[in-house]
Design a protein around this motif. Sequence first.
Motif, PDB file in Angstrom:
ATOM      1  N   VAL A  88      45.219  42.897  39.105  1.00  0.00           N
ATOM      2  CA  VAL A  88      44.861  43.255  37.736  1.00  0.00           C
ATOM      3  C   VAL A  88      43.653  44.187  37.776  1.00  0.00           C
ATOM      4  O   VAL A  88      42.608  43.852  38.311  1.00  0.00           O
ATOM      5  N   GLY A  89      43.814  45.382  37.223  1.00  0.00           N
ATOM      6  CA  GLY A  89      42.731  46.356  37.243  1.00  0.00           C
ATOM      7  C   GLY A  89      42.706  47.215  38.483  1.00  0.00           C
ATOM      8  O   GLY A  89      41.854  48.095  38.610  1.00  0.00           O
ATOM      9  N   GLY A  90      43.637  46.959  39.418  1.00  0.00           N
ATOM     10  CA  GLY A  90      43.700  47.763  40.632  1.00  0.00           C
ATOM     11  C   GLY A  90      42.502  47.531  41.546  1.00  0.00           C
ATOM     12  O   GLY A  90      41.744  46.572  41.395  1.00  0.00           O
ATOM     13  N   CYS A  91      42.304  48.436  42.496  1.00  0.00           N
ATOM     14  CA  CYS A  91      41.228  48.276  43.484  1.00  0.00           C
ATOM     15  C   CYS A  91      39.842  48.483  42.899  1.00  0.00           C
ATOM     16  O   CYS A  91      38.837  48.199  43.550  1.00  0.00           O
ATOM     17  N   GLU A  92      39.781  49.002  41.688  1.00  0.00           N
ATOM     18  CA  GLU A  92      38.486  49.240  41.062  1.00  0.00           C
ATOM     19  C   GLU A  92      38.107  48.107  40.094  1.00  0.00           C
ATOM     20  O   GLU A  92      37.133  48.228  39.358  1.00  0.00           O
ATOM     21  N   ALA A  93      38.870  47.034  40.105  1.00  0.00           N
ATOM     22  CA  ALA A  93      38.589  45.925  39.190  1.00  0.00           C
ATOM     23  C   ALA A  93      37.197  45.364  39.446  1.00  0.00           C
ATOM     24  O   ALA A  93      36.735  45.263  40.583  1.00  0.00           O
ATOM     25  N   ALA A  94      36.530  44.985  38.377  1.00  0.00           N
ATOM     26  CA  ALA A  94      35.162  44.489  38.494  1.00  0.00           C
ATOM     27  C   ALA A  94      35.112  43.089  39.085  1.00  0.00           C
ATOM     28  O   ALA A  94      34.132  42.708  39.725  1.00  0.00           O
ATOM     29  N   THR A  95      36.166  42.311  38.877  1.00  0.00           N
ATOM     30  CA  THR A  95      36.173  40.922  39.338  1.00  0.00           C
ATOM     31  C   THR A  95      37.292  40.698  40.348  1.00  0.00           C
ATOM     32  O   THR A  95      38.470  40.653  39.970  1.00  0.00           O
ATOM     33  N   PRO A  96      36.971  40.552  41.630  1.00  0.00           N
ATOM     34  CA  PRO A  96      37.987  40.272  42.647  1.00  0.00           C
ATOM     35  C   PRO A  96      38.624  38.911  42.415  1.00  0.00           C
ATOM     36  O   PRO A  96      38.029  38.025  41.798  1.00  0.00           O
ATOM     37  N   SER A  97      39.829  38.736  42.908  1.00  0.00           N
ATOM     38  CA  SER A  97      40.507  37.462  42.673  1.00  0.00           C
ATOM     39  C   SER A  97      41.217  36.933  43.915  1.00  0.00           C
ATOM     40  O   SER A  97      42.197  36.212  43.808  1.00  0.00           O
ATOM     41  N   ALA A  98      40.759  37.306  45.103  1.00  0.00           N
ATOM     42  CA  ALA A  98      41.328  36.786  46.344  1.00  0.00           C
ATOM     43  C   ALA A  98      40.508  35.584  46.807  1.00  0.00           C
ATOM     44  O   ALA A  98      39.280  35.670  46.933  1.00  0.00           O
ATOM     45  N   TYR A  99      41.203  34.470  47.068  1.00  0.00           N
ATOM     46  CA  TYR A  99      40.503  33.231  47.402  1.00  0.00           C
ATOM     47  C   TYR A  99      41.237  32.465  48.508  1.00  0.00           C
ATOM     48  O   TYR A  99      42.423  32.679  48.748  1.00  0.00           O
ATOM     49  N   VAL A 100      40.495  31.543  49.126  1.00  0.00           N
ATOM     50  CA  VAL A 100      41.095  30.499  49.942  1.00  0.00           C
ATOM     51  C   VAL A 100      41.035  29.219  49.120  1.00  0.00           C
ATOM     52  O   VAL A 100      39.964  28.805  48.671  1.00  0.00           O
ATOM     53  N   ILE A 101      42.187  28.610  48.904  1.00  0.00           N
ATOM     54  CA  ILE A 101      42.289  27.414  48.071  1.00  0.00           C
ATOM     55  C   ILE A 101      42.307  26.173  48.947  1.00  0.00           C
ATOM     56  O   ILE A 101      43.048  26.099  49.929  1.00  0.00           O
ATOM     57  N   ARG A 102      41.480  25.191  48.576  1.00  0.00           N
ATOM     58  CA  ARG A 102      41.534  23.876  49.230  1.00  0.00           C
ATOM     59  C   ARG A 102      42.269  22.913  48.306  1.00  0.00           C
ATOM     60  O   ARG A 102      41.858  22.698  47.168  1.00  0.00           O
ATOM     61  N   TRP A 103      43.365  22.346  48.801  1.00  0.00           N
ATOM     62  CA  TRP A 103      44.191  21.427  48.018  1.00  0.00           C
ATOM     63  C   TRP A 103      44.174  20.058  48.688  1.00  0.00           C
ATOM     64  O   TRP A 103      44.397  19.943  49.895  1.00  0.00           O
ATOM     65  N   ASP A 104      43.885  19.017  47.910  1.00  0.00           N
ATOM     66  CA  ASP A 104      43.706  17.673  48.444  1.00  0.00           C
ATOM     67  C   ASP A 104      44.996  16.859  48.305  1.00  0.00           C
ATOM     68  O   ASP A 104      45.452  16.599  47.181  1.00  0.00           O
ATOM     69  N   PRO A 105      45.605  16.418  49.418  1.00  0.00           N
ATOM     70  CA  PRO A 105      46.821  15.617  49.340  1.00  0.00           C
ATOM     71  C   PRO A 105      46.619  14.263  48.667  1.00  0.00           C
ATOM     72  O   PRO A 105      47.560  13.707  48.093  1.00  0.00           O
ATOM     73  N   ALA A 106      45.397  13.719  48.711  1.00  0.00           N
ATOM     74  CA  ALA A 106      45.136  12.406  48.120  1.00  0.00           C
ATOM     75  C   ALA A 106      45.146  12.460  46.596  1.00  0.00           C
ATOM     76  O   ALA A 106      45.765  11.630  45.923  1.00  0.00           O
ATOM     77  N   THR A 107      44.464  13.457  46.041  1.00  0.00           N
ATOM     78  CA  THR A 107      44.398  13.586  44.581  1.00  0.00           C
ATOM     79  C   THR A 107      45.482  14.519  44.034  1.00  0.00           C
ATOM     80  O   THR A 107      45.670  14.601  42.820  1.00  0.00           O
ATOM     81  N   LYS A 108      46.163  15.203  44.949  1.00  0.00           N
ATOM     82  CA  LYS A 108      47.223  16.146  44.576  1.00  0.00           C
ATOM     83  C   LYS A 108      46.701  17.206  43.607  1.00  0.00           C
ATOM     84  O   LYS A 108      47.305  17.502  42.583  1.00  0.00           O
ATOM     85  N   ALA A 109      45.569  17.786  43.993  1.00  0.00           N
ATOM     86  CA  ALA A 109      44.932  18.770  43.118  1.00  0.00           C
ATOM     87  C   ALA A 109      44.106  19.754  43.931  1.00  0.00           C
ATOM     88  O   ALA A 109      43.712  19.475  45.070  1.00  0.00           O
ATOM     89  N   VAL A 110      43.838  20.908  43.327  1.00  0.00           N
ATOM     90  CA  VAL A 110      42.959  21.899  43.931  1.00  0.00           C
ATOM     91  C   VAL A 110      41.524  21.393  43.869  1.00  0.00           C
ATOM     92  O   VAL A 110      41.037  21.014  42.803  1.00  0.00           O
ATOM     93  N   VAL A 111      40.851  21.397  45.007  1.00  0.00           N
ATOM     94  CA  VAL A 111      39.459  20.958  45.078  1.00  0.00           C
ATOM     95  C   VAL A 111      38.514  22.111  44.765  1.00  0.00           C
ATOM     96  O   VAL A 111      37.570  21.972  43.996  1.00  0.00           O
TER      97      VAL A 111
END
Length: 231
Positions: A88-111
């Motif tokens: 969204v917004g291409g390479c010049e976007a002000a807010t980057p949105s690439a992440y590493v997500i940690r997901w917990d199998p115990a709570t079944k949710a993104v930490v």
Amino acid sequence: YSSTSSLPKIALTDLSGADLFEDDTPGKVLDMVLGGGSLWAITDEGKLLKYDTAAPAKPEVFENVAKKPSHIAYGGGAVWITEDDDDVGGCEAATPSAYVIRWDPATKAVVTKIPTVINTSACDRFEGIVATDTAVFPLNWNSFGIGRIDIATNKVTKTVPLGSGEGYGDGKVRITSDAIWVVNTDSHIIYALDRDTLAEKSKTPFPEAFELDTAASTDAVYIVDKDDNIL
């Protein structure tokens, strides 16, 4: 797929959802990993699938885990998923949105969602991710390089650029008991990095143009080149 008769088997077509989900498929499987007694797979629709390796059947499906997932790893009792930039917004976007997500199998949710570790610029994506019991190592495409995320703190503790020229690269990352292996298919170099410090242990150039997949053991690295040869 298990070729040993004493082990359970999951048909390759099952992972695409064709045989298990009828019309309600979870999408195309992008990557999968074994961990915690389960087989985990991430789909292009951002759904996380959990298969019981002891008795594989229709998997448990978790919705909306990632917006634009690409790779998956398991370490420290958690599932780790790379989420590429949403463009969204291409390479010049002000807010980057690439992440590493940690997901917990115990709570079944993104930490938590941890920002891209090499470069927080927009239009970034990941080339892969590997993990141990104490750390996670995502490989970035934009400003090609690898980072280390401490599992105990969810913090980035080190980044190592590995790109050539303007810093870009393409490649693969694999992990063995003695090293992290990064293949830069742009500069045709294989790096062996220390698992704890990411210090360079070796740097080996190859003239061939690597295009496909990579496997690593403690005594060798195997690469499929553009002509389907195993090097």
